[in-house]
Design an enzyme around this catalytic site. Structure first.
Site, PDB file in Angstrom:
ATOM      1  N   HIS A 194      -3.509   5.815  14.766  1.00  0.00           N
ATOM      2  CA  HIS A 194      -4.838   5.655  14.117  1.00  0.00           C
ATOM      3  C   HIS A 194      -4.386   4.409  13.144  1.00  0.00           C
ATOM      4  CE1 HIS A 194      -3.481   9.044  12.350  1.00  0.00           C
ATOM      5  NE2 HIS A 194      -3.544   9.206  10.868  1.00  0.00           N
ATOM      6  N   HIS A 222      -7.369  13.354  13.308  1.00  0.00           N
ATOM      7  CA  HIS A 222      -5.768  12.398  13.667  1.00  0.00           C
ATOM      8  C   HIS A 222      -4.496  12.531  13.969  1.00  0.00           C
ATOM      9  CE1 HIS A 222      -8.848   9.711  11.729  1.00  0.00           C
ATOM     10  NE2 HIS A 222      -8.458   8.783  13.440  1.00  0.00           N
ATOM     11  N   GLU A 279      -3.535  15.036  10.696  1.00  0.00           N
ATOM     12  CA  GLU A 279      -4.704  14.974   9.420  1.00  0.00           C
ATOM     13  C   GLU A 279      -5.498  15.350   9.293  1.00  0.00           C
ATOM     14  OE1 GLU A 279      -3.878  10.631   8.700  1.00  0.00           O
ATOM     15  OE2 GLU A 279      -2.009  10.637   9.160  1.00  0.00           O
ATOM     16  N   HIS A 322      -0.806   3.969  11.635  1.00  0.00           N
ATOM     17  CA  HIS A 322       0.657   4.723  11.866  1.00  0.00           C
ATOM     18  C   HIS A 322       0.138   5.395  12.755  1.00  0.00           C
ATOM     19  CE1 HIS A 322      -2.130   5.530   9.004  1.00  0.00           C
ATOM     20  NE2 HIS A 322      -2.087   7.699   8.833  1.00  0.00           N
ATOM     21  N   TYR A 369     -15.136   5.525   3.649  1.00  0.00           N
ATOM     22  CA  TYR A 369     -13.828   5.048   3.382  1.00  0.00           C
ATOM     23  C   TYR A 369     -13.541   3.694   3.980  1.00  0.00           C
ATOM     24  CZ  TYR A 369      -9.109   6.679   4.325  1.00  0.00           C
ATOM     25  OH  TYR A 369      -7.745   6.755   4.360  1.00  0.00           O
ATOM     26  N   HIS A 371       1.553  -1.254   0.142  1.00  0.00           N
ATOM     27  CA  HIS A 371      -0.102   0.147  -0.194  1.00  0.00           C
ATOM     28  C   HIS A 371       0.966   0.941  -0.350  1.00  0.00           C
ATOM     29  CE1 HIS A 371      -3.690   2.342   1.381  1.00  0.00           C
ATOM     30  NE2 HIS A 371      -2.798   3.435   2.003  1.00  0.00           N
TER      31      HIS A 371
HETATM   32 FE   LIG Z   1      -3.371   8.415   8.761  1.00  0.00          FE
END
Ligand SMILES: [Fe+2]
Length: 451
Positions: A383, A377, A353, A347, A362, A304
């Site tokens: 998160h 976040h 963010e 992460h 989503y 990813h």
């Molecule tokens: Fe993030």
């Protein structure tokens, strides 16, 4: 020439000459446009006398010696100094600027909000702006603010400009018209608009009620991200950005101009419309962009990639690699990666963010992150996918899979974002958001080969 041909007339109070929302393609081009023939001087900027008795005036978006300089020459009925008189301070209590650190509000944590509902109160672009977070410092021109707008009423004989900021507007519901000094931009969901610092405009409701998101950029302007090895194509292509053609009003009516300056609001009263630019040329202009033209690129075998590949626009911070703001789009796309956990990984991030949902679902949060809703976040707050998304993605049969009906975005900044009292106390905060990770279980028991 741009005669009034648009069936969506401006306001009932308007008798404008140029009311057509027409556009010119390109990002940051040196555009030229005139609403009356011959209004734009050719071969020079400051003729001794301009055609039609217009005044020449320059609007500067950078210092003179920036490379390239960003500036636009306007040829207008009156110079801007006539669109300004004595200033009176006013209060718009829901529109906050950084620094706005409320000692009674905790910004540390994972936050998510439902869509802020409309009220019975008639609200304009100015009174309907609700600041959710602020970051940096408006006086030193670093950082940003995020807002929700709830607009039901057009501004009538009422104009606005922000000396503090460039505004990135992301509609989620309803259609708006931005009647600006440099022309008209009509905006609807799945599009975005950028309104530059210093540009005077009026916002009208074409179809309401209107709700959306705003990123107020205190810093250096948004630009296209460096493409690196991706090369010349895909992502946001320059030709899909649209600047308006010239449109002007010659209208003598008592009017108010509201100015945002160093986080404070002031009004000044004038006797005419300030949207009187008959012709202009330059590269400092508002523009819109259709998010449906964003061509996503991604992993085509495994893993990813970083969401940097979804960056539509970036506003530099002066420190390479750490943007003041990245505007990132998560839209429909195919997922084809083999033997891969496909949603975003867990992460912590030095960047903070703030996300918003324009429509659909989503992938990392199948429930709870709703259209019109937002999440935050913050800097170095962990998160990632919720329990449902983790289990589903960990056990899915990995054929080609289309993520459909999905459009979310992120305002990501190098600065921590502080919640306003409105975001903490009045907006529909989901108190149980952090519970979405509660059921993530320990699977490790030391057994070799166990997955
Ligand atoms: Fe993030």
């Amino acid at each position: 020439m741009n005669r009034p041909t648009d069936p969506h007339a401006l306001t009932q109070a308007s008798t404008p000459v140029g009311t057509h929302a027409g556009y010119m393609p390109g990002f940051g081009n040196d555009f030229e446009t005139e609403a009356l023939p011959g209004a734009l001087p050719q071969g020079m900027n400051s003729p001794q006398k301009c055609n039609y008795g217009l005044y020449g005036e320059q609007l500067s978006g950078t210092a003179f010696t920036a490379n390239p300089p960003e500036r636009t020459w306007c040829y207008r009925i009156r110079p801007s100094v006539k669109h300004s008189h004595r200033y009176e301070k006013i209060d718009l209590p829901y529109w906050k600027s950084a620094p706005n650190v409320d000692p009674d509000v905790i910004s540390l944590g994972q936050y998510r909000w439902d869509a802020v509902p409309h009220s019975d109160q008639p609200l304009t672009w100015l009174t309907g702006m609700r600041t959710m977070t602020t970051a940096g410092d408006v006086n030193t021109q670093v950082g940003m603010a995020s807002h929700i707008y709830l607009v039901t009423e057009s501004m009538v004989d009422d104009y606005f400009f922000s000396a503090d900021s460039e505004l990135l507007v992301v509609p989620q519901e309803g259609r708006l018209r931005f009647a600006t000094e440099l022309g008209i931009i009509d905006l609807e969901p799945k599009e975005i608009a950028i309104i530059p610092r210093g540009l005077v405009y009026r916002v009208e409701v074409l179809e309401g009620p209107c709700r959306g998101f705003v990123c107020e950029n205190y810093g250096q302007k948004f630009e296209l991200p460096g493409r690196g090895p991706i090369g010349a194509n895909c992502m946001a292509n320059p030709r899909d950005f649209k600047a308006p053609v010239a449109a002007f009003e010659d209208r003598e009516v008592p009017s108010t101009v509201t100015i945002k300056w160093c986080g404070q609001f002031h009004t000044t009263k004038i006797g005419h419309s300030p949207l009187d630019v008959v012709a202009w040329h330059g590269n400092y202009a508002p523009y819109k962009y259709d998010l449906r033209t964003y061509c996503p690129v991604g992993a085509i075998l495994f893993d990813h990639p970083d969401p940097s590949i979804f960056t539509v626009l970036t506003a530099p911070s002066g420190v390479p690699g750490t943007a003041n703001i990245d505007f990132v789009l998560f839209r429909e796309r195919w997922m084809v990666m083999e033997d891969t956990f496909r949603p975003p990984w867990y992460h912590k991030n030095i960047m903070s963010e703030l996300m918003g949902n324009i429509y659909g679902q989503y992938d990392a949060k199948p429930q709870g992150f709703v259209p019109g809703g937002m999440s935050l976040h913050n800097m170095m707050i962990p998160h990632g996918p919720d329990k449902e998304a983790f289990e589903k993605a960990s056990n899915a049969n990995l054929g080609p899979d289309k993520l459909d009906n999905t459009m979310s975005f992120m305002f990501e900044t190098r600065f921590p974002q502080h919640l306003t009292a409105f975001a903490a106390n009045e907006a529909p905060l989901q108190d149980d958001y952090i519970d979405c990770w509660t059921d993530l279980e320990k699977k490790f028991d030391g057994t070799p080969g166990k997955k």
